[in-house]
Motif scaffolding. Sequence first.
Motif, PDB file in Angstrom:
ATOM      1  N   VAL A   1      42.684 -28.703   5.229  1.00 58.70           N
ATOM      2  CA  VAL A   1      43.049 -27.598   4.119  1.00 58.70           C
ATOM      3  C   VAL A   1      44.663 -27.301   4.085  1.00 58.70           C
ATOM      4  CG1 VAL A   1      42.896 -25.096   4.059  1.00 58.70           C
ATOM      5  CG2 VAL A   1      40.939 -26.482   4.835  1.00 58.70           C
ATOM      6  N   VAL A   2      45.506 -27.530   5.189  1.00 63.79           N
ATOM      7  CA  VAL A   2      46.759 -26.991   4.950  1.00 63.79           C
ATOM      8  C   VAL A   2      47.709 -28.314   4.982  1.00 63.79           C
ATOM      9  CG1 VAL A   2      46.304 -25.388   6.653  1.00 63.79           C
ATOM     10  CG2 VAL A   2      47.303 -27.361   7.867  1.00 63.79           C
ATOM     11  N   LEU A   3      47.423 -29.458   5.182  1.00 60.60           N
ATOM     12  CA  LEU A   3      48.253 -30.581   4.927  1.00 60.60           C
ATOM     13  C   LEU A   3      48.650 -30.852   3.446  1.00 60.60           C
ATOM     14  CD1 LEU A   3      47.646 -32.991   8.122  1.00 60.60           C
ATOM     15  CD2 LEU A   3      49.415 -31.249   7.832  1.00 60.60           C
TER      16      LEU A   3
ATOM     17  N   ASP B   1      56.222 -28.031   5.961  1.00 65.68           N
ATOM     18  CA  ASP B   1      55.923 -27.032   6.599  1.00 65.68           C
ATOM     19  C   ASP B   1      55.615 -27.000   8.121  1.00 65.68           C
ATOM     20  OD1 ASP B   1      54.959 -24.365   7.565  1.00 65.68           O
ATOM     21  OD2 ASP B   1      53.725 -23.888   5.847  1.00 65.68           O
ATOM     22  N   GLU B   2      56.559 -26.924   8.925  1.00 62.03           N
ATOM     23  CA  GLU B   2      56.339 -26.853  10.359  1.00 62.03           C
ATOM     24  C   GLU B   2      55.127 -26.107  10.908  1.00 62.03           C
ATOM     25  OE1 GLU B   2      59.952 -26.587  12.327  1.00 62.03           O
ATOM     26  OE2 GLU B   2      60.834 -28.561  11.579  1.00 62.03           O
ATOM     27  N   GLY B   3      55.058 -24.884  10.425  1.00 58.67           N
ATOM     28  CA  GLY B   3      53.952 -23.963  10.689  1.00 58.67           C
ATOM     29  C   GLY B   3      52.681 -24.651  10.370  1.00 58.67           C
ATOM     30  N   ALA B   4      52.526 -25.228   9.320  1.00 61.15           N
ATOM     31  CA  ALA B   4      51.201 -25.853   8.949  1.00 61.15           C
ATOM     32  C   ALA B   4      50.951 -26.868   9.659  1.00 61.15           C
ATOM     33  CB  ALA B   4      51.230 -26.243   7.269  1.00 61.15           C
TER      34      ALA B   4
ATOM     35  N   LEU C   1      51.699 -27.395  12.986  1.00 61.99           N
ATOM     36  CA  LEU C   1      51.287 -26.945  14.155  1.00 61.99           C
ATOM     37  C   LEU C   1      50.011 -26.057  14.282  1.00 61.99           C
ATOM     38  CD1 LEU C   1      51.588 -26.068  16.931  1.00 61.99           C
ATOM     39  CD2 LEU C   1      53.016 -23.950  16.380  1.00 61.99           C
ATOM     40  N   ALA C   2      49.617 -25.641  12.953  1.00 55.62           N
ATOM     41  CA  ALA C   2      48.031 -24.933  12.773  1.00 55.62           C
ATOM     42  C   ALA C   2      47.118 -26.098  12.841  1.00 55.62           C
ATOM     43  CB  ALA C   2      48.044 -24.600  11.512  1.00 55.62           C
ATOM     44  N   CYS C   3      47.558 -27.479  12.749  1.00 52.74           N
ATOM     45  CA  CYS C   3      46.559 -28.530  12.938  1.00 52.74           C
ATOM     46  C   CYS C   3      46.090 -28.843  14.375  1.00 52.74           C
ATOM     47  CB  CYS C   3      46.879 -29.558  12.259  1.00 52.74           C
ATOM     48  SG  CYS C   3      47.206 -29.619  10.427  1.00 52.74           S
ATOM     49  N   PHE C   4      47.149 -28.111  15.264  1.00 53.47           N
ATOM     50  CA  PHE C   4      46.789 -28.262  16.691  1.00 53.47           C
ATOM     51  C   PHE C   4      46.482 -27.101  17.273  1.00 53.47           C
ATOM     52  CE2 PHE C   4      49.621 -31.659  15.254  1.00 53.47           C
ATOM     53  CZ  PHE C   4      49.419 -32.966  16.059  1.00 53.47           C
TER      54      PHE C   4
ATOM     55  N   LYS D   1      57.376 -32.921  14.039  1.00 53.59           N
ATOM     56  CA  LYS D   1      58.518 -31.987  13.960  1.00 53.59           C
ATOM     57  C   LYS D   1      57.994 -30.509  14.073  1.00 53.59           C
ATOM     58  CE  LYS D   1      61.525 -35.267  11.551  1.00 53.59           C
ATOM     59  NZ  LYS D   1      62.330 -35.474  10.182  1.00 53.59           N
ATOM     60  N   GLY D   2      58.809 -29.786  14.654  1.00 52.31           N
ATOM     61  CA  GLY D   2      58.846 -28.402  14.824  1.00 52.31           C
ATOM     62  C   GLY D   2      58.486 -27.708  16.378  1.00 52.31           C
ATOM     63  N   SER D   3      58.590 -26.630  16.319  1.00 51.97           N
ATOM     64  CA  SER D   3      58.311 -25.875  17.675  1.00 51.97           C
ATOM     65  C   SER D   3      56.954 -25.918  18.144  1.00 51.97           C
ATOM     66  CB  SER D   3      58.826 -24.215  17.818  1.00 51.97           C
ATOM     67  OG  SER D   3      58.321 -23.730  18.763  1.00 51.97           O
ATOM     68  N   SER D   4      56.401 -25.910  19.247  1.00 50.19           N
ATOM     69  CA  SER D   4      55.177 -25.828  19.811  1.00 50.19           C
ATOM     70  C   SER D   4      54.749 -24.340  19.991  1.00 50.19           C
ATOM     71  CB  SER D   4      54.975 -26.780  21.074  1.00 50.19           C
ATOM     72  OG  SER D   4      55.009 -28.055  20.739  1.00 50.19           O
ATOM     73  N   ASP D   5      55.591 -23.476  19.629  1.00 43.62           N
ATOM     74  CA  ASP D   5      55.581 -22.088  20.231  1.00 43.62           C
ATOM     75  C   ASP D   5      54.760 -21.716  21.359  1.00 43.62           C
ATOM     76  OD1 ASP D   5      55.455 -19.409  19.469  1.00 43.62           O
ATOM     77  OD2 ASP D   5      53.804 -19.395  18.099  1.00 43.62           O
TER      78      ASP D   5
END
Length: 243
Positions: free
Chosen positions: A25-27, A113-116, A118-121, A213-217
């Motif tokens: 959905v998001v990628l 989109d790095e947030g997108a 991360l949302a896959c994880f 890429k991106g923060s794991s928050d």
Amino acid sequence: MTPFIAELIGTMLLILLGNGVVANVVLKGTKGNNSGWIVITTAWALAVFVGVTIAGPVSGAHLNPAVTIGLALAGKFSWDLVPSYIAAQMIGGMVGAFLVWLFNKDHFAITEDEGAKLACFSTAPAIRNTFSNLISEIIGTFVLIFVIFHFSDPSISLHTDPTAKVGLGSVGALPVTLLVWAIGLSLGGTTGYAINPARDLAPRIMHAILPVKGSSDWGYAWIPVAGPIAGAALAAVLYGFLH
């Protein structure tokens, strides 16, 4: 097939299909891009069905440390087995997350989109508020565990047919499927309804390890762990009080 392997494979499939639909959905560039929340919640529920179908006959299909801990607190599961179940769930969650990345590798590469990604994880709050986010995960998991406590086995009057076999086979996975679907549709909009530490923490670890890429928050990561455990504990206490 042992309970450990059943929990590992069941959780792996849960994450592969559950996080897989998020990726779809998001990628960027996928066939399911922007298909929406109904698609995500429906596929997550069906992912539960798949995982429970595989693991149910062998391990009882916890697939979730909150379920394992909740059952143990309620006296319905041996504390001696809790560590091995949680270990299997975490390993399965990590393997499932790796497979989601491998399956969608090309789409991760073209998504900015790095947030997108991360949302896959793992999950993230719609509005970041520590107290509200924690309450959301506590309530969502409380509903999950409290209702699971009230699932009943199929029964039939033996006076009517003494030779009847009682059982639903794989269809027995349907109640928890519908339960998770309801939680996602009704209670999932605030935090993404992790309601399962292995569903959030294990894939978040893989996000940190894999070349994404991106923060794991990590500042938020404790909420999808502490909230579900607290919700499971509250469900066990109330169930014990009422029954």
